[in-house]
Enzyme design. Structure first.
Site, PDB file in Angstrom:
ATOM      1  N   GLU A 110       0.864  -1.203   0.000  1.00 30.50           N
ATOM      2  CA  GLU A 110       0.000   0.000   0.000  1.00 30.50           C
ATOM      3  C   GLU A 110       0.889   1.237   0.000  1.00 30.50           C
ATOM      4  O   GLU A 110       1.997   1.186   0.507  1.00 30.50           O
ATOM      5  CB  GLU A 110      -0.824   0.086   1.303  1.00 30.50           C
ATOM      6  CG  GLU A 110      -1.785  -1.021   1.530  1.00 30.50           C
ATOM      7  CD  GLU A 110      -2.198  -1.098   2.995  1.00 30.50           C
ATOM      8  OE1 GLU A 110      -2.177  -0.069   3.701  1.00 30.50           O
ATOM      9  OE2 GLU A 110      -2.515  -2.214   3.430  1.00 30.50           O
ATOM     10  N   LYS A 144       2.512   4.540   1.346  1.00 32.67           N
ATOM     11  CA  LYS A 144       2.720   5.084   2.694  1.00 32.67           C
ATOM     12  C   LYS A 144       2.429   6.587   2.626  1.00 32.67           C
ATOM     13  O   LYS A 144       3.235   7.375   2.166  1.00 32.67           O
ATOM     14  CB  LYS A 144       4.151   4.839   3.156  1.00 32.67           C
ATOM     15  CG  LYS A 144       4.384   5.284   4.586  1.00 32.67           C
ATOM     16  CD  LYS A 144       5.738   4.805   5.077  1.00 32.67           C
ATOM     17  CE  LYS A 144       6.036   5.277   6.485  1.00 32.67           C
ATOM     18  NZ  LYS A 144       5.938   6.708   6.680  1.00 32.67           N
ATOM     19  N   ASP A 197       1.878  10.353   3.459  1.00 30.24           N
ATOM     20  CA  ASP A 197       2.548  11.281   4.366  1.00 30.24           C
ATOM     21  C   ASP A 197       1.507  12.225   4.967  1.00 30.24           C
ATOM     22  O   ASP A 197       1.317  13.337   4.518  1.00 30.24           O
ATOM     23  CB  ASP A 197       3.598  12.074   3.577  1.00 30.24           C
ATOM     24  CG  ASP A 197       4.631  12.701   4.501  1.00 30.24           C
ATOM     25  OD1 ASP A 197       4.597  12.416   5.716  1.00 30.24           O
ATOM     26  OD2 ASP A 197       5.466  13.468   3.997  1.00 30.24           O
ATOM     27  N   TYR A 257      -6.628   1.962   6.707  1.00 32.48           N
ATOM     28  CA  TYR A 257      -5.860   0.765   6.352  1.00 32.48           C
ATOM     29  C   TYR A 257      -5.708  -0.275   7.455  1.00 32.48           C
ATOM     30  O   TYR A 257      -5.050  -1.287   7.268  1.00 32.48           O
ATOM     31  CB  TYR A 257      -4.458   1.159   5.864  1.00 32.48           C
ATOM     32  CG  TYR A 257      -3.709   2.086   6.802  1.00 32.48           C
ATOM     33  CD1 TYR A 257      -3.622   3.431   6.523  1.00 32.48           C
ATOM     34  CD2 TYR A 257      -3.106   1.603   7.958  1.00 32.48           C
ATOM     35  CE1 TYR A 257      -2.960   4.292   7.377  1.00 32.48           C
ATOM     36  CE2 TYR A 257      -2.439   2.450   8.815  1.00 32.48           C
ATOM     37  CZ  TYR A 257      -2.367   3.798   8.521  1.00 32.48           C
ATOM     38  OH  TYR A 257      -1.719   4.652   9.373  1.00 32.48           O
ATOM     39  N   LYS A 272      11.044   2.928   1.712  1.00 26.55           N
ATOM     40  CA  LYS A 272      11.057   4.380   1.505  1.00 26.55           C
ATOM     41  C   LYS A 272      11.472   4.752   0.080  1.00 26.55           C
ATOM     42  O   LYS A 272      12.369   4.149  -0.493  1.00 26.55           O
ATOM     43  CB  LYS A 272      12.038   5.035   2.493  1.00 26.55           C
ATOM     44  CG  LYS A 272      11.690   4.772   3.941  1.00 26.55           C
ATOM     45  CD  LYS A 272      10.572   5.667   4.420  1.00 26.55           C
ATOM     46  CE  LYS A 272      11.142   6.993   4.863  1.00 26.55           C
ATOM     47  NZ  LYS A 272      10.195   7.759   5.670  1.00 26.55           N
ATOM     48  N   CYS A 328      10.371  48.735  -6.414  1.00 26.76           N
ATOM     49  CA  CYS A 328      10.083  47.638  -7.337  1.00 26.76           C
ATOM     50  C   CYS A 328      11.318  47.339  -8.193  1.00 26.76           C
ATOM     51  O   CYS A 328      11.875  48.250  -8.803  1.00 26.76           O
ATOM     52  CB  CYS A 328       8.909  48.020  -8.232  1.00 26.76           C
ATOM     53  SG  CYS A 328       8.648  46.850  -9.585  1.00 26.76           S
ATOM     54  N   CYS A 361      10.559  48.601 -11.955  1.00 25.99           N
ATOM     55  CA  CYS A 361      10.321  49.984 -12.373  1.00 25.99           C
ATOM     56  C   CYS A 361      10.915  51.021 -11.422  1.00 25.99           C
ATOM     57  O   CYS A 361      10.897  52.219 -11.717  1.00 25.99           O
ATOM     58  CB  CYS A 361       8.827  50.246 -12.550  1.00 25.99           C
ATOM     59  SG  CYS A 361       7.922  50.263 -10.994  1.00 25.99           S
ATOM     60  N   CYS A 415       3.879  46.422  -5.936  1.00 24.13           N
ATOM     61  CA  CYS A 415       4.235  47.564  -6.753  1.00 24.13           C
ATOM     62  C   CYS A 415       2.905  48.070  -7.297  1.00 24.13           C
ATOM     63  O   CYS A 415       2.184  47.332  -7.957  1.00 24.13           O
ATOM     64  CB  CYS A 415       5.143  47.141  -7.904  1.00 24.13           C
ATOM     65  SG  CYS A 415       5.309  48.448  -9.135  1.00 24.13           S
ATOM     66  N   CYS A 467       4.275  49.917 -14.595  1.00 28.46           N
ATOM     67  CA  CYS A 467       5.461  49.083 -14.348  1.00 28.46           C
ATOM     68  C   CYS A 467       5.596  48.062 -15.480  1.00 28.46           C
ATOM     69  O   CYS A 467       4.660  47.308 -15.759  1.00 28.46           O
ATOM     70  CB  CYS A 467       5.310  48.381 -13.010  1.00 28.46           C
ATOM     71  SG  CYS A 467       6.555  47.135 -12.713  1.00 28.46           S
TER      72      CYS A 467
HETATM   73  S1  IVH Z   1       0.667   0.516   8.762  1.00 24.20           S
HETATM   74  C1  IVH Z   1       0.952  -1.970  12.285  1.00 24.20           C
HETATM   75  N1  IVH Z   1      -0.017   1.565   6.460  1.00 24.20           N
HETATM   76  O1  IVH Z   1       3.320   5.666   8.432  1.00 24.20           O
HETATM   77  C2  IVH Z   1       0.587  -0.944  11.322  1.00 24.20           C
HETATM   78  N2  IVH Z   1       1.026   2.984   8.046  1.00 24.20           N
HETATM   79  O2  IVH Z   1       6.128   5.609   9.541  1.00 24.20           O
HETATM   80  C3  IVH Z   1       1.570   0.140  11.230  1.00 24.20           C
HETATM   81  N3  IVH Z   1       1.284   5.306   7.316  1.00 24.20           N
HETATM   82  O3  IVH Z   1       2.648   5.697  11.852  1.00 24.20           O
HETATM   83  C4  IVH Z   1       1.209   1.198  10.267  1.00 24.20           C
HETATM   84  N4  IVH Z   1       0.348   5.036   5.339  1.00 24.20           N
HETATM   85  O4  IVH Z   1       0.969   6.868  10.319  1.00 24.20           O
HETATM   86  C5  IVH Z   1       0.557   1.801   7.653  1.00 24.20           C
HETATM   87  N5  IVH Z   1      -0.725   2.348   4.386  1.00 24.20           N
HETATM   88  C6  IVH Z   1      -0.164   2.572   5.580  1.00 24.20           C
HETATM   89  C7  IVH Z   1       0.324   3.847   5.957  1.00 24.20           C
HETATM   90  C8  IVH Z   1       0.920   4.015   7.209  1.00 24.20           C
HETATM   91  C9  IVH Z   1       0.917   5.900   6.164  1.00 24.20           C
HETATM   92  C10 IVH Z   1       1.967   6.004   8.402  1.00 24.20           C
HETATM   93  C11 IVH Z   1       1.436   5.661   9.768  1.00 24.20           C
HETATM   94  C12 IVH Z   1       2.637   5.222  10.560  1.00 24.20           C
HETATM   95  C13 IVH Z   1       3.773   5.756   9.765  1.00 24.20           C
HETATM   96  C14 IVH Z   1       5.013   4.926   9.996  1.00 24.20           C
END
Ligand code: IVH
Length: 708
Positions: free
Chosen positions: A117, A119, A121, A254, A343, A437, A440, A455, A460
């Site tokens: 899945e 991750k 942010d 999730y 990552k 500015c 001008c 400005c 200008c």
């Molecule tokens: S699973 C046991 N799934 O990433 C489950 N985390 O750096 C642990 N995060 O604290 C988390 N997307 O806030 C999981 N699809 C995803 C995620 C996810 C974002 C975040 C989550 C976690 C952080 C870890």
């Protein structure tokens, strides 16, 4: 006849379900079935009933999303189970090492499947549902104890306030009886639904919503936000939920943290489908694989495609599909062994800040921009980055010559996060904003309550180039063939001193310019002449009045009907138009009050660039042959662009909405129509082609009804 109590109660229950359903269609599936106006009508009816029967209101009523009073502070919430984090893997070798480690701990791992899945942010949140009703929402906090942000989370429309429960006819099931219901939900599951369910997800802002939010703020001369994640975090931690409600937060779920009185799927893959079936928003980028090799291959494809997600993701999460096995493996510190975050390469790098350049926008706003020692960030060479505004430079104490941290995410313009102060040598120069500015040389001005410096010199040259560029652009007067190079040429040759000068250009003028031959000159003159026919909203948006974009221009044109009427309007009258606040009203009055602008208007009028709209909707109802009629357009029309047909209908007094309903009078049908056609047919809405649309605008013409 007034409804009896019983029927009213029934109507109330039905309204709640319908609103939840349409909310789900809009905010979770991104596939609305009714227009905003129709949705608003349902909500208004609900509120009316609730006003008469306050004792009927339940916490899962859609009216309870907003309106909670601001709190003093957030209460603490103990999570039913620790909210864990994730260990990181930087590359395939790390991921394989993770697999080897857990394989040695448990032989079942050898044949385990994986789910991948994105991750996201964002911010982790924990949502509690009792008997199907959203009762509490909390931040992650330290993983053991979080903060109660229920009132704020209620305002996030992607969070269901109600989910199905066992035995009870739920909104989801009964809505399947509605004719509008489509089979987007996966098949039902054979699990007994829990009476108490705690799920976890990530709250975030999409890159598109973030850009739009900043665009609006910038046009209004207000402070822009730095990045989606901080904006989302700040929004969730507001004590006043109405502030949270105004931010475009969304969420993806999730994980099930805890469940009582029912069953939950035993694999991550099924769990995602199950959560989706319950009405939660779930990523559609998840995949299941039988081997680690396939898993890693998929994960790596996302390294180059991460922008397609539409939100910031710092990697992909690889999870063991078997949740029982994952549970049994336990955790190390706060990291579960059964999952790992793969990552993506960082999109933050450090480089040297060579200079701070100042750009002058078309409204005269001065914006500082970083000139950087070129550096690669995620496959793109970055030479410039935004510094947001002059306050930001001062707050972060950013100095010329500093090593600075720069971030690039998706399509968002790269930005400077801040200086690396440890790397200073003493040779760095503190920065002071310009007093004049840079284009001008005129003194710059600051307006009370705004962060921007302006400005205000209408002559200008920097503003002139941007002004003309904006004037001729697609969403404005749409003059094809007039690119920035030619605009610069025309200004440099002294042929264009303001936008009105475009309309007095002569063939000889153009032929004297480098790169112009007969054909090119004629084409350009034809395009300029053609633009005189653009309707009022276009011209209004083209003038570049601060805060007057396409939407505001349309509202103004509808309310005032002509530039003469608009120029005569007071700030109070302007504020009577919905969506126009004191800032925009003041900017409009200021713009029309300037002598230079009045000269331009007089020249435009003399040149015949003076469109007039249908008379004001504020003082009188719309008139014209299409007055009182509501249209929906589907498919491609031969003689109109998407915007063009809308303007045509509005100019004749009609109204255009996005979706077909029983209030739609006509569906205008083009090539390759969408699902609107079926809906119109089902509702018996009249269907016409563009010729018939034009005919409608001629008084007394017969209209053919294709619907027999
Ligand atoms: S699973 C046991 N799934 O990433 C489950 N985390 O750096 C642990 N995060 O604290 C988390 N997307 O806030 C999981 N699809 C995803 C995620 C996810 C974002 C975040 C989550 C976690 C952080 C870890």
């Amino acid at each position: 006849m007034p409804m009896d109590e019983n029927s009213l109660r029934q109507r109330y229950e039905q309204l709640k379900q319908e609103i939840h359903f349409h909310n789900y269609r809009y905010h979770v599936l991104d596939a609305p079935l009714i227009s905003d106006a129709e949705f608003d009508r349902l909500v208004a009816e609900l509120r009316q009933i609730e006003a008469e029967h306050p004792d009927w209101v339940t916490p899962d009523s859609p009216s309870q999303r907003a309106g909670a009073a601001p709190s003093e502070k957030f209460e603490k919430v103990r999570h039913p189970r620790p909210i864990l984090s994730l260990a990181n893997a930087f590359g395939a070798d790390d991921a394989r090492a993770w697999f080897e480690r857990i394989r040695k701990l448990d032989p079942r791992v050898e044949r385990a499947a994986f789910v991948v899945e994105p991750k996201i942010d964002g911010l982790s949140v924990v949502l509690h549902y009792r008997d199907g009703v959203f009762v509490q929402g909390a931040t992650r906090g330290d993983g053991e104890i979080g903060e109660d942000i229920t009132a704020n989370l209620r305002t996030v429309k992607a969070i269901p306030l109600k989910i199905p429960v066992e035995g009870q006819k739920s909104n989801v099931q009964s809505l399947s009886d509605l004719p509008l219901f489509s089979n987007d939900r996966p098949a039902t599951f054979d699990f007994r639904l829990p009476s108490y369910l705690v799920v976890r997800g990530e709250v975030f802002i999409t890159l598109k919503d973030f850009e739009a939010l900043n665009q609006r703020l910038q046009e209004a001369g207000e402070k822009t936000y730095l990045n989606p994640r901080n904006t989302a975090a700040g929004s969730l931690r507001q004590l006043d939920p109405s502030v949270t409600a105004a931010r475009p937060l969304t969420l993806l779920v999730y994980q099930v943290v805890h469940a009582e009185g029912g069953e939950v799927p035993a694999t991550q893959w099924e769990l995602l489908q199950w959560l989706k079936a319950l009405g939660f928003p779930v990523t559609d980028a998840a995949r299941r694989f039988e081997t680690l090799d396939e898993t890693l291959a998929y994960v790596q494809t996302w390294e180059n495609r991460r922008d397609e997600l539409g939100y910031e993701a710092d990697g992909m999460v690889i999870k063991l599909d078997d949740l029982r096995l994952a549970e049994d493996l336990g955790f190390v510190g706060k990291d579960p062994r059964g999952a790992i975050a793969f990552k993506f390469p960082a999109r933050e790098v450090t480089t040297r800040l060579l200079a701070i350049e100042v750009e002058v926008g078309r409204t005269g706003v001065l914006t500082p921009r970083a000139a950087l020692e070129p550096v690669e960030i995620g496959g793109v060479i970055v030479k410039n980055a935004t510094l947001h505004n002059f306050d930001y430079i001062a707050e972060k104490d950013i100095r010329v010559g500093d090593r600075v941290l720069v971030k690039r995410a998706g399509e968002v313009i790269p930005y400077v996060i801040g200086p690396v102060t440890e790397a200073r040598t003493g040779a760095e120069q503190p920065y002071a904003p310009p007093e004049t500015c840079p284009a001008c040389g005129q003194p710059v001005e600051h307006f009370e309550g705004e962060v921007a410096w302006y400005c205000v010199n209408a002559a200008c040259p920097a503003q002139l180039v941007r002004n003309v560029e904006h004037f001729v652009s697609k969403g404005a007067m749409d003059i094809t063939g007039l690119g920035i190079k030619i605009v610069e040429q025309l200004i440099a040759a002294g042929l264009v001193r303001d936008v009105a000068d475009l309309y007095t250009l002569k063939r000889e003028d153009l032929l004297a310019l480098e790169g112009f031959a007969d054909k090119k000159a004629d084409n350009l003159l034809a395009a300029i002449a053609e633009s005189k026919r653009q309707p009022l909203p276009r011209l209004l948006a083209a003038l570049g009045i601060r805060g007057v974009g396409e939407v505001v221009a349309r509202d103004l044109a509808r309310a005032f009907g002509s530039l003469d009427a608009l120029a005569a309007a007071s700030a109070e009258q302007l504020q009577m138009v919905e969506g126009i606040g004191p800032n925009i009203a003041a900017a409009i009055v200021d713009w029309f009050g300037r002598e230079q602008n009045q000269k331009v208007l007089a020249k435009l009028k003399a040149a015949g660039v003076w469109p007039v709209s249908q008379p004001s909707a504020v003082s009188s109802p719309p008139s014209g042959p299409l007055a009182g009629l509501t249209f929906v357009v589907t498919g491609t029309l031969a003689g109109f662009s998407r915007e063009g047909v809308k303007e045509f209908i509005e100019a004749h007094g009609g109204k255009v909405t996005d979706s077909v309903s029983k209030n739609t009078d006509y569906l205008v049908l083009g090539e390759n129509p969408g699902s609107k056609l079926q809906k119109a047919q089902a509702l018996g809405v009249k269907i016409i082609g563009e010729e018939e649309l034009r005919a409608l605008c001629q008084p007394q013409s017969p209209i053919v009804n294709r619907q027999s």
